[in-house]
Design an enzyme around this catalytic site. Structure first.
Site, PDB file in Angstrom:
ATOM      1  N   THR A 161       0.849  -1.191   0.000  1.00 20.87           N
ATOM      2  CA  THR A 161       0.000   0.000   0.000  1.00 20.87           C
ATOM      3  C   THR A 161       0.886   1.243   0.000  1.00 20.87           C
ATOM      4  O   THR A 161       1.779   1.364   0.826  1.00 20.87           O
ATOM      5  CB  THR A 161      -0.899  -0.021   1.260  1.00 20.87           C
ATOM      6  OG1 THR A 161      -1.868  -1.056   1.089  1.00 20.87           O
ATOM      7  CG2 THR A 161      -1.619   1.299   1.464  1.00 20.87           C
ATOM      8  N   HIS A 174      -6.399 -11.416  -1.896  1.00 19.29           N
ATOM      9  CA  HIS A 174      -5.821 -10.999  -0.607  1.00 19.29           C
ATOM     10  C   HIS A 174      -6.533 -11.734   0.524  1.00 19.29           C
ATOM     11  O   HIS A 174      -7.600 -11.329   0.971  1.00 19.29           O
ATOM     12  CB  HIS A 174      -5.967  -9.485  -0.455  1.00 19.29           C
ATOM     13  CG  HIS A 174      -5.129  -8.901   0.649  1.00 19.29           C
ATOM     14  ND1 HIS A 174      -4.625  -9.640   1.682  1.00 19.29           N
ATOM     15  CD2 HIS A 174      -4.693  -7.633   0.863  1.00 19.29           C
ATOM     16  CE1 HIS A 174      -3.931  -8.851   2.484  1.00 19.29           C
ATOM     17  NE2 HIS A 174      -3.954  -7.623   2.017  1.00 19.29           N
ATOM     18  N   ASN A 199      -3.412 -10.754   6.408  1.00 19.40           N
ATOM     19  CA  ASN A 199      -3.309  -9.507   7.175  1.00 19.40           C
ATOM     20  C   ASN A 199      -4.587  -8.990   7.831  1.00 19.40           C
ATOM     21  O   ASN A 199      -4.743  -7.796   8.048  1.00 19.40           O
ATOM     22  CB  ASN A 199      -2.689  -8.412   6.293  1.00 19.40           C
ATOM     23  CG  ASN A 199      -1.276  -8.777   5.873  1.00 19.40           C
ATOM     24  OD1 ASN A 199      -0.639  -9.607   6.518  1.00 19.40           O
ATOM     25  ND2 ASN A 199      -0.783  -8.188   4.794  1.00 19.40           N
ATOM     26  N   TYR A 257      -7.748  -8.906   6.792  1.00 19.33           N
ATOM     27  CA  TYR A 257      -8.836  -8.328   5.994  1.00 19.33           C
ATOM     28  C   TYR A 257      -9.946  -9.380   5.813  1.00 19.33           C
ATOM     29  O   TYR A 257      -9.904 -10.432   6.439  1.00 19.33           O
ATOM     30  CB  TYR A 257      -8.281  -7.732   4.699  1.00 19.33           C
ATOM     31  CG  TYR A 257      -7.282  -6.632   5.047  1.00 19.33           C
ATOM     32  CD1 TYR A 257      -7.725  -5.464   5.685  1.00 19.33           C
ATOM     33  CD2 TYR A 257      -5.919  -6.786   4.848  1.00 19.33           C
ATOM     34  CE1 TYR A 257      -6.827  -4.473   6.076  1.00 19.33           C
ATOM     35  CE2 TYR A 257      -5.014  -5.792   5.242  1.00 19.33           C
ATOM     36  CZ  TYR A 257      -5.476  -4.647   5.854  1.00 19.33           C
ATOM     37  OH  TYR A 257      -4.594  -3.683   6.267  1.00 19.33           O
ATOM     38  N   ASN A 287      -3.755  -6.336  12.787  1.00 18.23           N
ATOM     39  CA  ASN A 287      -5.201  -6.067  12.716  1.00 18.23           C
ATOM     40  C   ASN A 287      -6.004  -6.919  13.699  1.00 18.23           C
ATOM     41  O   ASN A 287      -7.113  -7.355  13.401  1.00 18.23           O
ATOM     42  CB  ASN A 287      -5.736  -6.236  11.284  1.00 18.23           C
ATOM     43  CG  ASN A 287      -5.411  -5.038  10.402  1.00 18.23           C
ATOM     44  OD1 ASN A 287      -5.308  -3.904  10.893  1.00 18.23           O
ATOM     45  ND2 ASN A 287      -5.260  -5.266   9.107  1.00 18.23           N
TER      46      ASN A 287
HETATM   47  C1  PHB Z   1      -2.077  -1.057   4.978  1.00 18.76           C
HETATM   48  O1  PHB Z   1      -2.541  -0.222   4.206  1.00 18.76           O
HETATM   49  O2  PHB Z   1      -1.610  -0.747   6.084  1.00 18.76           O
HETATM   50  C2  PHB Z   1      -2.066  -2.467   4.574  1.00 18.76           C
HETATM   51  C3  PHB Z   1      -2.746  -2.830   3.442  1.00 18.76           C
HETATM   52  C4  PHB Z   1      -2.750  -4.147   3.042  1.00 18.76           C
HETATM   53  C5  PHB Z   1      -2.074  -5.071   3.799  1.00 18.76           C
HETATM   54  C6  PHB Z   1      -1.390  -4.711   4.924  1.00 18.76           C
HETATM   55  C7  PHB Z   1      -1.389  -3.397   5.321  1.00 18.76           C
HETATM   56  O3  PHB Z   1      -2.098  -6.335   3.446  1.00 18.76           O
END
Ligand code: PHB
Length: 366
Positions: A39, A187, A190, A192, A247
């Site tokens: 990102t 994705h 992390n 999400y 997260n």
């Molecule tokens: C972030 O924007 O902090 C971010 C985005 C995607 C990821 C990890 C962190 O997989």
């Protein structure tokens, strides 16, 4: 064996594995180095990719494979300011220029398909709640157009809504095709949305999408099947982060959870599995186990340099290695590694937002 201590190769000693070509399905990759998805928060109004991204990604086209920054499949999937999407015509047109620039520079590029789920805020959704498998607040701080904000308790998706979210990914995959990508990465990492369904710390559902590991993997696998329906199995990758606590994630038995998911993804014959599994996790790393379960192409990511990557390839822990921060700061990272040249120092202050500085202005070797 302490795998965090890499064998240091002397000047003139070649990285035979890292710089050998690799066949990913019907794609010929020129080396084993992957640009990890990162990102960079430079998208413009309407979450349209910044034209500077044409230069940014083309500068890094000497990677065997580029994976883009995480890209929202729908407005519901947004949770960060200035992150790009792949759901509007303007976004597709913006990405088309980027894929053209990368292809012209001789590179290959996959789009990372993203839905943040609960890692969002009502500010992004006209005051409505973000969605998640279960109504559990991650209790972290996010940034909206108004500045820092505390996350809220998300709304649990109704069972009847889930096909619609799968459809968001299918449509995103179709749009990625229209934008000229070589493939897509789902994705699933992390913390999400897909990861929220996968792990039992965030999934307390009592329908067919929660409870057993089979049920928790159902939504991620339905997304995978929908995306494979658009691209064919070989052009689809899946990213997971089995050990990550980022997260506010947790799972009572990550080995069982992610072994099942890796096995099911393997059965589908997708192009690759990409594991975020930092070398710094040492003996807790799960990726060597998953590598034995998933029989297709395997990518590892997490604190690798040329020596540790060469070691990982040599011991067949992976087929490809993804590099994040080193590639961010060194657009010509492959040639620098090959020559054992000095590396640019990454500037953390410009990782997110801004324009050229820290984005397209890191010098290549002269
Ligand atoms: C972030 O924007 O902090 C971010 C985005 C995607 C990821 C990890 C962190 O997989």
């Amino acid at each position: 064996m302490n795998i965090s201590v890499a064998k240091v190769r002397a000047a003139g000693e070649a990285y035979e594995n890292l710089f050998s070509p690799y066949r990913l399905g019907d794609l010929e990759l020129k080396n084993r180095m992957v640009l990890a998805p990162m990102t960079r928060s430079r998208a413009l109004e309407g979450n349209v990719p910044n034209p500077l991204a044409e230069t940014y990604y083309a500068q890094r086209a000497s990677a065997g494979l580029i994976i883009t920054e995480a890209t929202q499949v729908s407005p519901q999937g947004v949770g960060y300011i200035r992150t790009p999407g792949i759901h509007s015509d303007a976004q597709i047109a913006g990405w088309k220029k980027i894929t053209d620039a990368v292809h012209k520079a001789g590179g290959k590029i996959f789009l990372q398909l993203w839905h943040v789920g609960r890692i969002s805020h009502p500010d992004f959704h006209g005051g409505e709640l973000p969605v998640a498998p279960s109504a559990i607040n991650p209790a972290i701080e996010v940034y909206t157009a108004k500045g820092p904000a505390k996350t809220v308790t998300p709304r649990a998706l109704e069972t009847s809504e889930i096909p619609g979210v799968v459809e968001q990914f299918r449509k995103g995959a179709e749009n990625a095709k229209a934008a000229g990508f070589d493939g897509v990465e789902i994705h699933g990492a992390n913390g999400y949305l897909l990861d929220q369904f996968t792990r039992d710390g965030t999934n307390k559902r009592t329908d067919a999408y929660g409870g057993s590991v089979e049920n928790r993997a159902r939504f991620p696998l339905e997304v995978t099947d929908a995306v494979v329906g658009v691209w064919g199995k070989e052009r689809v990758g899946y990213r997971m982060s089995p050990n990550s606590l980022f997260n506010s994630m947790s799972d009572s038995d990550p080995v069982t959870t992610f072994s099942y998911l890796a096995e099911q993804l393997g059965k589908r014959g997708i192009g690759y599995l990409h594991a975020v599994d930092p070398l710094s996790d040492g003996a807790n790393r799960i990726s060597p186990l998953l590598r034995g379960i998933f029989k297709g192409t395997y990518i590892v990511n997490g604190g690798f340099d040329a020596d540790s990557a060469e070691d990982a390839l040599e011991r067949k822990e992976a087929d490809l290695v993804a590099f994040g921060v080193p590639f961010l700061a060194n657009p010509d990272l492959p040639v620098r590694y090959r020559k054992k040249a000095r590396l640019n120092v990454p500037d953390q202050n410009t990782f997110y937002q801004g324009e050229e500085k820290g984005y397209t202005d890191y010098p290549a070797l002269v």
